[in-house]
Design a protein around this motif. Structure first.
Motif, PDB file in Angstrom:
ATOM      1  N   ILE A  12     -34.814 -42.486 -11.783  1.00 38.22           N
ATOM      2  CA  ILE A  12     -36.053 -41.710 -11.629  1.00 38.22           C
ATOM      3  C   ILE A  12     -37.044 -42.456 -10.747  1.00 38.22           C
ATOM      4  N   ASN A  13     -37.192 -43.757 -10.987  1.00 36.45           N
ATOM      5  CA  ASN A  13     -38.148 -44.544 -10.206  1.00 36.45           C
ATOM      6  C   ASN A  13     -37.748 -44.624  -8.731  1.00 36.45           C
TER       7      ASN A  13
ATOM      8  N   LYS B 136     -38.549 -41.252  -7.167  1.00 32.79           N
ATOM      9  CA  LYS B 136     -39.984 -41.059  -6.944  1.00 32.79           C
ATOM     10  C   LYS B 136     -40.474 -41.871  -5.762  1.00 32.79           C
ATOM     11  N   ASP B 137     -39.977 -43.111  -5.643  1.00 34.26           N
ATOM     12  CA  ASP B 137     -40.386 -43.953  -4.531  1.00 34.26           C
ATOM     13  C   ASP B 137     -39.911 -43.377  -3.196  1.00 34.26           C
TER      14      ASP B 137
ATOM     15  N   GLY C 111     -41.049 -38.835  -3.772  1.00 35.30           N
ATOM     16  CA  GLY C 111     -42.196 -38.376  -4.551  1.00 35.30           C
ATOM     17  C   GLY C 111     -41.826 -37.219  -5.457  1.00 35.30           C
ATOM     18  N   ASP C 112     -42.677 -36.209  -5.482  1.00 37.96           N
ATOM     19  CA  ASP C 112     -42.458 -35.059  -6.362  1.00 37.96           C
ATOM     20  C   ASP C 112     -41.707 -33.918  -5.682  1.00 37.96           C
ATOM     21  N   ASN C 113     -41.270 -34.133  -4.459  1.00 41.99           N
ATOM     22  CA  ASN C 113     -40.608 -33.058  -3.705  1.00 41.99           C
ATOM     23  C   ASN C 113     -39.119 -32.987  -4.008  1.00 41.99           C
ATOM     24  N   VAL C 114     -38.797 -32.910  -5.273  1.00 35.13           N
ATOM     25  CA  VAL C 114     -37.399 -32.839  -5.691  1.00 35.13           C
ATOM     26  C   VAL C 114     -37.202 -31.559  -6.498  1.00 35.13           C
ATOM     27  N   THR C 115     -36.123 -30.853  -6.252  1.00 36.51           N
ATOM     28  CA  THR C 115     -35.842 -29.626  -7.001  1.00 36.51           C
ATOM     29  C   THR C 115     -35.213 -29.969  -8.342  1.00 36.51           C
ATOM     30  N   ASP C 116     -35.254 -29.020  -9.247  1.00 36.70           N
ATOM     31  CA  ASP C 116     -34.609 -29.231 -10.552  1.00 36.70           C
ATOM     32  C   ASP C 116     -33.124 -29.517 -10.386  1.00 36.70           C
TER      33      ASP C 116
ATOM     34  N   MET D  93     -32.734 -33.042  -9.264  1.00 34.48           N
ATOM     35  CA  MET D  93     -33.063 -33.948 -10.356  1.00 34.48           C
ATOM     36  C   MET D  93     -31.896 -34.071 -11.335  1.00 34.48           C
TER      37      MET D  93
END
Length: 406
Positions: free
Chosen positions: A51-52, A55-56, A59-64, A67
């Motif tokens: 996850i880290n 994110k690095d 960022g938050d531009n990831v689809t479900d 993920m």
């Protein structure tokens, strides 16, 4: 010969030594003549690391979908390592991930909080029995599922425990064992009170309430999948022995649903004690409740305000309780008066899903508001909501609120 489903948490396979100890404990059970299905979580901190990194990187531009696929790497690595170690100990093993035709956990398409399709999954999971009959130890990813589009899904918090309890049920296992970093369920957190004692057993209902109030041993969501007819226990990885007694999880009791609603069949009476700055008076609640307890009067509910304490008792005990509490009011200087109120009805709703349902109080009270039913008092915990209404409105209110559980 018994069929055992054993789940190893991330800490219990946190390094090579622990993985080998865990694999050896499985092989030991196999050598006794038992059939063993293994469920593993991601190796300790692997999921957090993934996850880290993600994110690095983006960022938050990831689809479900992205993920779920990334998170799945932790479990898919664990099963390959664990299965390989079992084979190094001289026993055949096969890892099973969502891309395998034997994959047992089929879900809806809610990618990150998927629900198991019980009918299809139970049917598919039977394929694993063929491996067991061939003397092969299957090692299955915990936490993961697969939807009808063959996409990877995740089961959310407590996902690996859900996998273990579900497989225990669908394979008609004799026992489900949860291996973690504690010796079992304790009387309290041993890090806070050193003389905490291990419990030999605990009910599903008690375990659920304990989990919802902060215990990290099991997520309450997983307990919904516990089969009442299958033995289950929590043990530590330290001893490397699946026969360790740990703490047995008992139930749920036959006929007792995890979701329930109840209308108390008898009217409840309200007794209000008023006084000055009552919240700042140490021991006041103990004095009030002890006075009733030593006279064998049960309390159905209690609420405290700055200058009042409201106590709910059975109507048949109300006159006696009123008199006893009046004696205390006379004795204690800062108490002013006590009043005996009207008859009310008590409605109780219980569901382990309340803790994860935003707006549940609003959902429950909305039909009462729309039908002009006044709420005299409402109390709630993480898994239960208790509502007091006028006695004349009790049955009608009960019919409205019970629909929330359906």
């Amino acid at each position: 010969m018994e069929l055992i489903v054993v789940k190893f948490g991330g800490t219990s396979i946190g390094n090579g030594e622990r993985i080998r100890k865990a694999a050896q404990s499985v092989v030991n059970e196999y050598m006794k003549g038992n059939k063993v299905v293994v469920v593993v979580s991601a190796i300790n901190k692997t999921t957090d690391d993934l996850i880290n990194i993600m994110k690095d990187a983006i960022g938050d531009n990831v689809t479900d979908k992205q993920m779920a696929e990334i998170l799945s790497m932790g479990e898919m690595t664990s099963i390959r390592v664990f299965s390989s170690v079992i084979e190094s100990l001289g026993v055949k093993s096969q890892f099973i991930d969502p891309f395998d035709e034997l994959w047992p956990v089929l879900t809806d398409s809610n990618i990150l909080e998927a629900k198991i399709d019980f009918k299809e999954s139970e049917l598919n999971s039977k394929k694993i029995l063929k491996l067991l009959d061939q003397g092969i130890i299957p090692v299955v990813c915990g936490f993961l599922g697969k939807n009808s589009k063959n996409q990877i899904t995740t089961l959310g918090r407590g996902g690996s425990d859900i996998t273990a309890f579900f497989l225990g049920h669908s394979l008609d296992a004799d026992e489900v064992i949860i291996v973690t970093d504690v010796v079992g369920v304790m009387s309290t957190d041993p890090n806070k009170i050193q003389d905490a004692k291990k419990l030999d057993k605990i009910s599903v209902e008690e375990m659920r309430d304990l989990a919802t109030h902060g215990a990290q041993i099991l997520h309450p969501h997983a307990l919904k999948y516990k089969d009442p007819l299958i033995s289950a226990k929590i043990i530590s990885y330290e001893n490397g022995d699946l026969s360790d007694p740990g703490t047995f999880i008992v139930g749920p009791n036959e006929g007792v649903m995890m979701k329930s609603s109840m209308l108390c069949p008898e009217p409840i009476s309200i007794i209000a004690v008023v006084g000055e700055n009552m919240l700042k008076k140490p021991g006041l609640l103990a004095k009030l409740t002890d006075k009733l307890a030593i006279n064998d009067i049960n309390i159905f509910g209690i609420s405290a305000g700055q200058n009042s304490v409201t106590i709910f008792v059975n109507k048949k005990d109300s006159i006696k309780a009123h008199r006893l509490l009046h004696d205390l009011v006379v004795e204690i200087d800062f108490l002013s008066s006590v009043s005996l109120g009207k008859e009310i009805a008590m409605l109780t709703l219980v569901s382990p899903e309340f803790i994860e349902t935003p707006g549940i109080i609003s959902d429950i009270t909305k039909p009462l508001r729309e039908n002009n039913i006044n709420i005299v008092e409402l109390t709630s915990s993480q898994t239960a909501v208790v509502i007091f209404v006028d006695w004349k409105d009790g049955k009608k209110a009960y019919e409205y609120v019970r629909e929330i559980l359906e």
